[in-house]
Design a protein around this motif. Structure first.
Motif, mmCIF file in Angstrom:
data_model
loop_
_atom_site.group_PDB
_atom_site.id
_atom_site.type_symbol
_atom_site.label_atom_id
_atom_site.label_comp_id
_atom_site.label_asym_id
_atom_site.label_seq_id
_atom_site.Cartn_x
_atom_site.Cartn_y
_atom_site.Cartn_z
ATOM 1 N N ALA A 1 0.982 -1.215 -0.008
ATOM 2 C CA ALA A 1 0.049 -0.049 -0.136
ATOM 3 C C ALA A 1 0.991 1.232 0.106
ATOM 4 C CB ALA A 1 -0.871 0.031 1.295
ATOM 5 N N LEU A 2 0.445 2.207 -1.022
ATOM 6 C CA LEU A 2 1.293 3.379 -1.020
ATOM 7 C C LEU A 2 0.470 4.498 -0.124
ATOM 8 C CD1 LEU A 2 2.028 3.791 -4.621
ATOM 9 C CD2 LEU A 2 3.459 3.138 -2.754
ATOM 10 N N ILE A 3 -0.921 4.276 0.120
ATOM 11 C CA ILE A 3 -1.681 5.198 1.080
ATOM 12 C C ILE A 3 -2.339 4.219 2.200
ATOM 13 C CG2 ILE A 3 -3.780 6.497 0.816
ATOM 14 C CD1 ILE A 3 -3.251 6.569 -2.277
ATOM 15 N N SER A 4 -2.192 4.990 2.966
ATOM 16 C CA SER A 4 -2.340 3.914 4.508
ATOM 17 C C SER A 4 -4.184 4.173 4.649
ATOM 18 C CB SER A 4 -1.798 4.740 5.768
ATOM 19 O OG SER A 4 -2.463 5.979 5.626
ATOM 20 N N GLY A 5 -4.599 3.037 5.348
ATOM 21 C CA GLY A 5 -6.091 3.350 5.554
ATOM 22 C C GLY A 5 -6.689 2.563 4.404
ATOM 23 N N GLU A 6 -7.849 2.591 4.607
ATOM 24 C CA GLU A 6 -8.981 1.441 3.931
ATOM 25 C C GLU A 6 -9.831 2.393 2.601
ATOM 26 O OE1 GLU A 6 -9.386 -1.772 3.836
ATOM 27 O OE2 GLU A 6 -7.781 -1.881 5.138
ATOM 28 N N GLY A 7 -9.475 3.782 2.801
ATOM 29 C CA GLY A 7 -10.203 4.325 1.603
ATOM 30 C C GLY A 7 -10.174 3.744 0.396
ATOM 31 N N VAL A 8 -8.747 3.692 -0.331
ATOM 32 C CA VAL A 8 -8.746 3.380 -1.730
ATOM 33 C C VAL A 8 -9.348 2.054 -1.861
ATOM 34 C CG1 VAL A 8 -7.028 2.392 -3.355
ATOM 35 C CG2 VAL A 8 -6.763 4.593 -2.102
ATOM 36 N N HIS A 9 -9.099 1.160 -0.853
ATOM 37 C CA HIS A 9 -9.873 -0.533 -1.002
ATOM 38 C C HIS A 9 -11.389 -0.352 -1.092
ATOM 39 C CE1 HIS A 9 -10.411 -4.605 -0.111
ATOM 40 N NE2 HIS A 9 -11.308 -4.229 0.710
ATOM 41 N N GLU A 10 -11.923 0.385 -0.040
ATOM 42 C CA GLU A 10 -13.448 0.766 -0.283
ATOM 43 C C GLU A 10 -13.849 1.159 -1.513
ATOM 44 O OE1 GLU A 10 -15.495 -0.548 1.837
ATOM 45 O OE2 GLU A 10 -13.755 -1.404 2.826
ATOM 46 N N TRP A 11 -12.922 2.263 -2.259
ATOM 47 C CA TRP A 11 -13.592 2.859 -3.498
ATOM 48 C C TRP A 11 -13.545 1.637 -4.555
ATOM 49 C CZ3 TRP A 11 -15.914 7.182 -4.860
ATOM 50 C CH2 TRP A 11 -15.869 8.349 -3.992
ATOM 51 N N VAL A 12 -12.516 0.929 -4.759
ATOM 52 C CA VAL A 12 -12.180 0.048 -5.693
ATOM 53 C C VAL A 12 -12.717 -1.417 -5.396
ATOM 54 C CG1 VAL A 12 -10.507 1.430 -6.716
ATOM 55 C CG2 VAL A 12 -9.896 -0.349 -5.206
ATOM 56 N N HIS A 13 -13.358 -1.607 -4.172
ATOM 57 C CA HIS A 13 -13.710 -3.020 -3.782
ATOM 58 C C HIS A 13 -14.519 -3.869 -4.868
ATOM 59 C CE1 HIS A 13 -14.596 -5.832 -0.569
ATOM 60 N NE2 HIS A 13 -15.788 -6.081 -1.225
ATOM 61 N N ASP A 14 -15.639 -3.125 -5.531
ATOM 62 C CA ASP A 14 -16.462 -3.854 -6.367
ATOM 63 C C ASP A 14 -15.824 -3.944 -7.818
ATOM 64 O OD1 ASP A 14 -18.527 -3.950 -4.495
ATOM 65 O OD2 ASP A 14 -19.483 -2.350 -5.431
ATOM 66 N N GLY A 15 -14.820 -3.198 -8.022
ATOM 67 C CA GLY A 15 -14.009 -3.113 -9.236
ATOM 68 C C GLY A 15 -12.862 -4.597 -9.242
ATOM 69 N N ARG A 16 -12.456 -4.754 -7.903
ATOM 70 C CA ARG A 16 -11.749 -5.978 -7.579
ATOM 71 C C ARG A 16 -12.420 -7.182 -7.827
ATOM 72 N NH1 ARG A 16 -7.099 -4.758 -3.796
ATOM 73 N NH2 ARG A 16 -7.697 -2.602 -3.290
ATOM 74 N N HIS A 17 -13.431 -7.500 -7.364
ATOM 75 C CA HIS A 17 -14.434 -8.538 -7.525
ATOM 76 C C HIS A 17 -14.621 -8.782 -8.992
ATOM 77 C CE1 HIS A 17 -14.296 -9.430 -3.319
ATOM 78 N NE2 HIS A 17 -14.773 -8.314 -3.094
ATOM 79 N N LEU A 18 -14.957 -7.474 -9.678
ATOM 80 C CA LEU A 18 -15.513 -7.659 -11.104
ATOM 81 C C LEU A 18 -14.403 -8.118 -11.882
ATOM 82 C CD1 LEU A 18 -17.786 -6.994 -13.290
ATOM 83 C CD2 LEU A 18 -16.588 -4.740 -13.320
ATOM 84 N N LEU A 19 -13.036 -7.770 -11.612
ATOM 85 C CA LEU A 19 -11.830 -8.285 -12.519
ATOM 86 C C LEU A 19 -11.445 -9.351 -11.762
ATOM 87 C CD1 LEU A 19 -10.277 -4.608 -12.627
ATOM 88 C CD2 LEU A 19 -11.499 -5.983 -14.570
ATOM 89 N N GLY A 20 -11.738 -9.912 -11.026
ATOM 90 C CA GLY A 20 -11.255 -11.194 -10.321
ATOM 91 C C GLY A 20 -10.224 -11.103 -9.388
ATOM 92 N N PHE A 21 -9.988 -10.064 -8.756
ATOM 93 C CA PHE A 21 -8.909 -10.090 -7.773
ATOM 94 C C PHE A 21 -9.395 -10.173 -6.279
ATOM 95 C CE2 PHE A 21 -7.309 -6.906 -10.891
ATOM 96 C CZ PHE A 21 -6.009 -7.329 -10.972
ATOM 97 N N PRO A 22 -8.886 -11.153 -5.719
ATOM 98 C CA PRO A 22 -9.423 -11.471 -4.009
ATOM 99 C C PRO A 22 -9.055 -10.317 -3.253
ATOM 100 C CG PRO A 22 -7.315 -12.747 -4.743
ATOM 101 C CD PRO A 22 -7.648 -12.084 -5.928
ATOM 102 N N CYS A 23 -9.703 -9.971 -2.510
ATOM 103 C CA CYS A 23 -9.676 -8.943 -1.410
ATOM 104 C C CYS A 23 -9.924 -9.234 -0.064
ATOM 105 C CB CYS A 23 -10.105 -7.640 -1.910
ATOM 106 S SG CYS A 23 -11.766 -7.545 -1.790
#
Length: 71
Positions: free
Chosen positions: A48-70
């Protein structure tokens, strides 16, 4: 009145774009896609370059759509 590139047959002439003129745009969009792929696919945990969960929450659905486990 503006002139247009219309031939005598009534069809428009298509001007080819050289690879030299297209190369900077291809590099720009390639880098942009790599940055987006990083944020969607790897921005969490140890890399992670940016601390916290903000980026994760913004791209969460995109991760699952593209097949990335999170989780």
């Amino acid at each position: 009145m503006a002139q247009s590139a219309v031939s005598a047959t009534g069809t428009s002439a298509i001007t080819p774009i050289s690879a030299k003129a297209l190369a900077p745009w291809a590099v720009f969009f390639g880098i942009l896609m790599l940055v987006l792929l990083y944020f969607v696919g790897a921005e969490q945990g140890a890399t992670a370059l940016i601390s916290g969960e903000g980026v994760h929450e913004w791209v969460h659905d995109g991760r699952h759509l593209l097949g990335f486990p999170c989780h």
